[in-house]
Design an enzyme around this catalytic site. Sequence first.
Site: not given
Length: 554
Positions: A37, A262, A272
Amino acid sequence: MSTQDTPVSSNFIRHIIAEDRNNNKHNGRVATRFPPEPNGYLHIGHAKSICLNFGMAIENNGSCNLRFDDTNPEKESIEYMEAIQRDVQWLGFSWDNLCHASDYFEQLYAYAVQLIEQGLAYVDSLSADEIRAYRGSLTEPGKESPDRSRTVAENLELFARMRAGEFNDGAYVLRAKIDMASPNINMRDPAIYRIRRVHHQRTGDAWCIYPMYDYTHCLSDALENITHSLCTLEFEDHRPLYDWVLTQLNTPSHPQQIEFARLQLEYTIVSKRKLNQLVMENHVQGWDDPRMPTLAGLRRAGFTPKAIKDFCERIGLTKQNSWIEMGVLEYCIREDLNENALRAMAVLQPLRVVITNYPEERCEQLCLSNHPQRPELGHREVPFARVILIEQDDFAELPPPKYKRLILGGEVRLRGAYVIRCDEVIKNEHGQIVELHCTYDEATLGKNPEGRKVKGVIHWVAQDYSYPAEIRLYHRLFTVPQPDNEENFLSVLNPNSLDVLHDCRVEASLAVASSEQRFQFERTGYFCLDSLDASKEQLVFNRTVTLRDGWVKD
Ligand code: ATP
Ligand code: MG
């Protein structure tokens, strides 16, 4: 991939893909995508996903797209899109297609209309709070919205009017009609479209409704003919929704979602949202601050694509979340730089040394190897003169046991030059050492004379033939290994994560260094020019990593 150095280990995704190819699943094709994104810069966690997606495509002669999941325009920007492309390319990967979820907005809308026509989606007028309250919990089933029984005709009309901009933001949402009693909350009639009057960086004001992530993601994968949709574990519970949407719409292709753990890296943060907060609140100097775990930050600190790819291969791929020690990443960069960085001399905290028996006007050009183990990297000339600078801590008035460097009356070798002996310590009125008076032995250039063994070797630069430089030493950004688990991650920021040394001097050859070059400064670490702040007038070096693992101790 750095296949030369790192043995390519197998992992469960490699196995699945190999098996799929053997069984001719997806016609033996492998197509992956990396789907960020564009709401921030890429970090080291993304590198794991990039190496995996591009790596699997390369290994299997397949393809990999870079796709922007740009469905949240208020948080996204062109700056982030450009930075993401730059970082993926810097790692050494090239995408087959550059795609955007927003390329599919028209098609996603048509699919939503199809769901409505199939009786599988409805327009709901409940508020966001009501929807939440109706959703139930892990132990209680949800409650059906009164709007769930709207007719297809009504839904089609309302959805068209949502698109036409007839309603305020939040007045309606389009929801998939699945199962309000499902044990999986994601299946309790998730919203798939919402009204949001926000300018989109690519589609401008063409839309005032935007599709939701889960709905968009699976359809984008299908439209791009992705075969293996690799994502992180938090999407495991979303997989039934992924499959539901594709099955109900009977899309021509049905990618297979596979989840992996992750990357979590100790003493830093890979979110982020939180990294954005560090930047916006000026806790760091930007997304590319060398203390940041962003690819831009790591690049500016001097990390190489090779080291980062090596790291991603080394940490492996599992379905278990775990924390990786910072030492692993440092090990990878040291491996690369030890082999490839040019050796040079820089004095970080200078102490003046006058070699009293060396002629005043004389300046010799000494020849030093750029890399002792790699003669092909050549030599450089380093000027030697009467006044030199050494590190303050390479001289000790009261030497600790086993101290091998310079002491009063003792001898030490200057790297690539002579053996000197310290005859006198000069102090100021406060008793601080201001300079040393030494004598050199001409017979010791490049060799120890018979019967005299000098153990210590220290680095140096000639005062008048060296350049001033600012040197930045970076330390870990957080004081605890798992800052992400803190209630307030800002409270564990390390207030001393940056040391700036202003009075450093570097050897003359470094005046023409380029920001692509990497250096090992004798004994102090691996360094590179700061790509942003260094200029011809002001040399600025960043320390990438120390020579040895001091992490545990300091
Ligand atoms: P963040 O929480 O940092 O915003 P994200 O998952 O929301 O992360 P995306 O831009 O959606 O960020 O991520 C793009 C891809 O990178 C996704 O497939 C995601 O699963 C993967 N990814 C993100 N963070 C990590 C990580 N720490 N380790 C491995 N893969 C990651
Ligand atoms: Mg995300």
